[in-house]
Design an enzyme around this catalytic site. Structure first.
Site, PDB file in Angstrom:
ATOM      1  N   ARG A   1      10.613  -1.983  10.805  1.00  0.00           N
ATOM      2  CA  ARG A   1       9.602  -1.441  11.707  1.00  0.00           C
ATOM      3  C   ARG A   1       9.380  -2.378  12.884  1.00  0.00           C
ATOM      4  NH1 ARG A   1       4.508   0.115   7.931  1.00  0.00           N
ATOM      5  NH2 ARG A   1       3.481  -0.864   9.703  1.00  0.00           N
TER       6      ARG A   1
ATOM      7  N   ARG B   1      -1.501  -8.507  13.131  1.00  0.00           N
ATOM      8  CA  ARG B   1      -1.985  -7.485  12.193  1.00  0.00           C
ATOM      9  C   ARG B   1      -2.848  -8.109  11.093  1.00  0.00           C
ATOM     10  NH1 ARG B   1       3.371  -4.900  10.412  1.00  0.00           N
ATOM     11  NH2 ARG B   1       2.093  -3.664   9.007  1.00  0.00           N
TER      12      ARG B   1
ATOM     13  N   ARG C   1      -9.895   1.877   8.397  1.00  0.00           N
ATOM     14  CA  ARG C   1      -9.432   0.521   8.665  1.00  0.00           C
ATOM     15  C   ARG C   1     -10.473  -0.300   9.412  1.00  0.00           C
ATOM     16  NH1 ARG C   1      -3.540   1.156   8.413  1.00  0.00           N
ATOM     17  NH2 ARG C   1      -2.492  -0.846   8.653  1.00  0.00           N
TER      18      ARG C   1
ATOM     19  N   ARG D   1      11.040  -6.671   4.952  1.00  0.00           N
ATOM     20  CA  ARG D   1      10.854  -5.256   4.600  1.00  0.00           C
ATOM     21  C   ARG D   1      11.807  -4.358   5.392  1.00  0.00           C
ATOM     22  NH1 ARG D   1       4.866  -2.885   4.434  1.00  0.00           N
ATOM     23  NH2 ARG D   1       4.818  -3.227   6.681  1.00  0.00           N
TER      24      ARG D   1
ATOM     25  N   LYS E   1       0.824  -1.216   0.000  1.00  0.00           N
ATOM     26  CA  LYS E   1       0.000   0.000   0.000  1.00  0.00           C
ATOM     27  C   LYS E   1       0.858   1.265   0.000  1.00  0.00           C
ATOM     28  CE  LYS E   1      -2.498  -0.647   3.731  1.00  0.00           C
ATOM     29  NZ  LYS E   1      -2.025  -1.976   4.156  1.00  0.00           N
TER      30      LYS E   1
HETATM   31  P1  AMP Z   1       0.489   1.018   8.449  1.00  0.00           P
HETATM   32  O1  AMP Z   1       1.694   1.847   8.320  1.00  0.00           O
HETATM   33  O2  AMP Z   1      -0.672   1.517   7.609  1.00  0.00           O
HETATM   34  O3  AMP Z   1       0.744  -0.452   8.249  1.00  0.00           O
HETATM   35  O4  AMP Z   1      -0.020   1.182   9.971  1.00  0.00           O
HETATM   36  C1  AMP Z   1       0.793   0.751  11.044  1.00  0.00           C
HETATM   37  C2  AMP Z   1      -0.028   0.647  12.304  1.00  0.00           C
HETATM   38  O5  AMP Z   1      -0.565   1.936  12.646  1.00  0.00           O
HETATM   39  C3  AMP Z   1      -1.252  -0.259  12.238  1.00  0.00           C
HETATM   40  O6  AMP Z   1      -0.916  -1.620  12.464  1.00  0.00           O
HETATM   41  C4  AMP Z   1      -2.114   0.321  13.364  1.00  0.00           C
HETATM   42  O7  AMP Z   1      -1.634  -0.068  14.644  1.00  0.00           O
HETATM   43  C5  AMP Z   1      -1.849   1.811  13.217  1.00  0.00           C
HETATM   44  N1  AMP Z   1      -2.825   2.412  12.282  1.00  0.00           N
HETATM   45  C6  AMP Z   1      -2.563   2.942  11.052  1.00  0.00           C
HETATM   46  N2  AMP Z   1      -3.692   3.400  10.491  1.00  0.00           N
HETATM   47  C7  AMP Z   1      -4.693   3.142  11.367  1.00  0.00           C
HETATM   48  C8  AMP Z   1      -6.094   3.353  11.360  1.00  0.00           C
HETATM   49  N3  AMP Z   1      -6.727   3.901  10.299  1.00  0.00           N
HETATM   50  N4  AMP Z   1      -6.799   2.961  12.454  1.00  0.00           N
HETATM   51  C9  AMP Z   1      -6.203   2.429  13.515  1.00  0.00           C
HETATM   52  N5  AMP Z   1      -4.889   2.161  13.581  1.00  0.00           N
HETATM   53  C10 AMP Z   1      -4.135   2.517  12.520  1.00  0.00           C
END
Ligand code: AMP
Length: 217
Positions: A161, A172, A88, A127, A13
């Protein structure tokens, strides 16, 4: 254009969002990046978000929705945006609808990046992300940087990360299935979903997504 990008962790993404946003000349809004920026700046929001992120859980809607809305209110997002990682869950999707309706706006498309689950796990485990710019993404096996630990693009330090560790990745994925996948049906009911097969070269996937948007599929 106002676009939402969905897909499991590891679907690419962030990488696709960066290219698509550039091609479409709209800002790339990643709630994950916004949380990570808050964490590195040590803000109260970052401190709160980190515990949820490290456990592979979603950060509560009470924090997330306001943060996303504040970002969408910025002047650069007035003519469109690409949302990466938001909404989400159904509560966030409904909140986004209310936000857009209140401004007489609507989404143009929801791109669903589709990747087989075993591929997702392989992708995430290797990653490596640039500390200076999170859209510079490498892989320990499939997309090695020229010098280990150093970003080819800007020389930034590459790191894994915290939430890319195997245990957290499983959590996740589970959260994705139970909480995020239902938004795909929610958006299908609004006839907004375009499924993009996300295997193959990065540029090919971007091309598929761009043609889908151009053809209004
Ligand atoms: P990402 O970078 O999009 O994979 O997001 C990393 C982490 O941030 C996720 O696993 C969640 O813990 C948190 N996170 C990101 N976006 C959201 C969202 N829209 N709602 C809740 N938690 C989020």
């Amino acid at each position: 254009m106002r676009i939402v990008l969905v897909g499991p962790p590891g679907a690419g993404k962030g990488t696709q969002a960066a290219y698509l946003a550039k091609n479409l000349a709209i800002p790339h809004i990643s709630t994950g990046d916004l949380f990570r920026a808050n964490i590195s700046q040590g803000t109260p929001l970052g401190v709160e978000a980190k515990s949820y992120m490290d456990a592979g859980n979603l950060v509560p809607d009470s924090v997330t929705i306001g943060m996303a809305e504040d970002r969408m209110e910025q002047p650069d997002a007035a003519d469109g945006f690409l949302l990466d990682g938001f909404p989400r869950n159904l509560g966030q999707a409904e909140a986004l609808d209310v936000y857009l309706k209140g401004r007489n706006l609507k989404l143009d498309a929801v791109l669903d990046l589709e990747v087989p689950e075993d591929e997702v796990v392989k992708r995430i485990a290797g990653r490596r992300i640039c500390r200076k710019d999170s859209s510079h993404v490498f892989h320990a096996e499939y997309n090695k940087p020229k010098a280990e630990g150093v970003c080819d693009v800007c020389g930034g330090e590459l790191y894994q990360r915290d939430d890319d560790r195997e245990e957290t990745v499983r959590k996740r994925l589970e959260v994705y299935h139970t909480e995020t996948e239902p938004i795909i049906d929610y958006y299908k009911a609004q006839d907004l979903v375009v499924t993009i097969p996300a295997l193959g070269k990065v540029a090919e996937v971007t091309q598929r997504a761009m043609s889908a948007l151009e053809n209004g599929e």
